[in-house]
Enzyme design. Structure first.
Site, PDB file in Angstrom:
ATOM      1  N   ASP A 208      -8.243   2.631   0.308  1.00 29.19           N
ATOM      2  CA  ASP A 208      -6.875   2.445  -0.052  1.00 29.19           C
ATOM      3  C   ASP A 208      -6.794   1.325  -1.353  1.00 29.19           C
ATOM      4  OD1 ASP A 208      -4.235   2.444  -0.361  1.00 29.19           O
ATOM      5  OD2 ASP A 208      -3.865   0.958   0.849  1.00 29.19           O
ATOM      6  N   SER A 232       1.819   3.258  -1.103  1.00 27.14           N
ATOM      7  CA  SER A 232       1.446   4.255  -0.560  1.00 27.14           C
ATOM      8  C   SER A 232       2.533   4.952   0.400  1.00 27.14           C
ATOM      9  CB  SER A 232       0.248   3.410   0.133  1.00 27.14           C
ATOM     10  OG  SER A 232      -1.200   3.545  -0.419  1.00 27.14           O
ATOM     11  N   GLN A 282      -3.987  10.709  -2.294  1.00 31.84           N
ATOM     12  CA  GLN A 282      -3.287   9.913  -1.983  1.00 31.84           C
ATOM     13  C   GLN A 282      -1.904  10.048  -2.607  1.00 31.84           C
ATOM     14  OE1 GLN A 282      -3.162   5.246  -2.567  1.00 31.84           O
ATOM     15  NE2 GLN A 282      -3.451   5.271  -0.907  1.00 31.84           N
TER      16      GLN A 282
END
Length: 294
Positions: A208, A232, A282
């Protein structure tokens, strides 16, 4: 004298080692970042650790898919409930619900696969500057006039992170002729023994890092733009090999699309020898508040 980087690695290991409360029910420790929103990589990594605790030996995780629903609170632990959806001869699947305050903050599905031989190919590692030629993240940010925020110092304390030149993470621009992209090298800051499960959990945590910032490179914003709201929305990782998180890993990121206050980003992670160890995707919220529409 205690080594602060070694202590940070031990703190990270403790953060990612979940506590069993009952059958398929676990508790993840709160982070040390201080009051604020939980780092998405932490919730994904702890949820993967919970899913892996219900697995027998010999089936490592090969993929995970997660949806973020609510911001987590850094001052409170997170409860993880594991659902054993499927156990087959080759594959197994688990669902994990992460809860705080009685409501879900993340849903994760993970798949596990017994190692076997099959057709094999992989993209080559891009030719980029080696980690020795890249600046330390804190130095790169300082040179760009952006001191490292305290929450980021805490989040990355266990890692060496070196963004590729010419720009630190999330502050570069695209000339419009190519896909926005950036890369960084990262590793745990000290040699550390990790088994295959913890290696994947650490990689899930690190996956991430900086990924969503790639979607903002072509635009007149950076991570330091006042009023910028980023979060996110979902996150997926495919594990192709067991990584060595204490050796340099190259994270190559690009963003083929953004729109409607969302950005889509992809990543490929390679080890120093050029082996692709993971792929990442993502989508996240990218909104400047004074431009937002109700």
């Amino acid at each position: 004298m205690a080594d602060p980087r070694q202590s940070a690695i031990e703190d990270l290991r403790s953060l990612l080692t979940i506590e069993e409360l009952d059958t398929d029910l676990y508790r993840g420790a709160s982070s040390a970042e201080g009051p604020g929103r939980v780092f998405g990589g932490q919730v994904v990594a702890q949820a993967l650790a919970a899913a892996a605790r219900s697995m027998a030996e010999g089936k490592p995780a090969h993929s995970l898919h997660a949806y973020f629903m609510r911001a987590g609170d850094t001052t409170r632990p997170i409860i993880y409930r594991v659902l054993r959806d499927f156990d087959g001869g080759s594959f197994a699947n688990r669902r994990v619900v992460a809860m705080q305050g009685g409501v879900p903050i993340l849903n994760l599905a993970a798949s596990f696969h017994r190692p076997e031989q099959g057709f094999a190919h992989a993209a080559a590692m891009p030719q980029v500057a080696p980690p020795e030629a890249c600046p330390d993240l804190a130095d790169a940010l300082a040179a760009a006039g952006h001191p490292m925020p305290p929450f980021l110092l805490e989040r990355l304390a266990a890692f060496d992170v070196r963004p590729g030149p010419p720009s630190p993470i999330g502050t570069g621009t695209s000339d419009g002729r190519g896909m926005p992209s950036q890369f960084l090298w990262f590793r745990l800051a000290r040699p550390t023994e990790t088994d295959a499960t913890m290696a994947r959990v650490v990689l899930a945590y690190a996956s991430d890092f900086a990924l969503l910032a790639t979607a903002m490179l072509p635009h007149s914003v950076s991570l330091f733009t006042p009023g910028l709201q980023v979060a996110s929305l979902d996150h997926a990782v495919w594990f192709h090999a067991t990584p060595k998180p204490d050796d340099w890993l190259l994270y190559c990121m690009d963003s083929p699309w953004s729109g409607h206050a969302r950005g889509f980003t992809r990543g490929a992670i390679f080890d120093r020898s050029g082996t692709m160890v993971a792929s990442v995707a993502q989508e996240g919220l990218c909104r400047v508040m004074d431009r937002a529409q109700d």
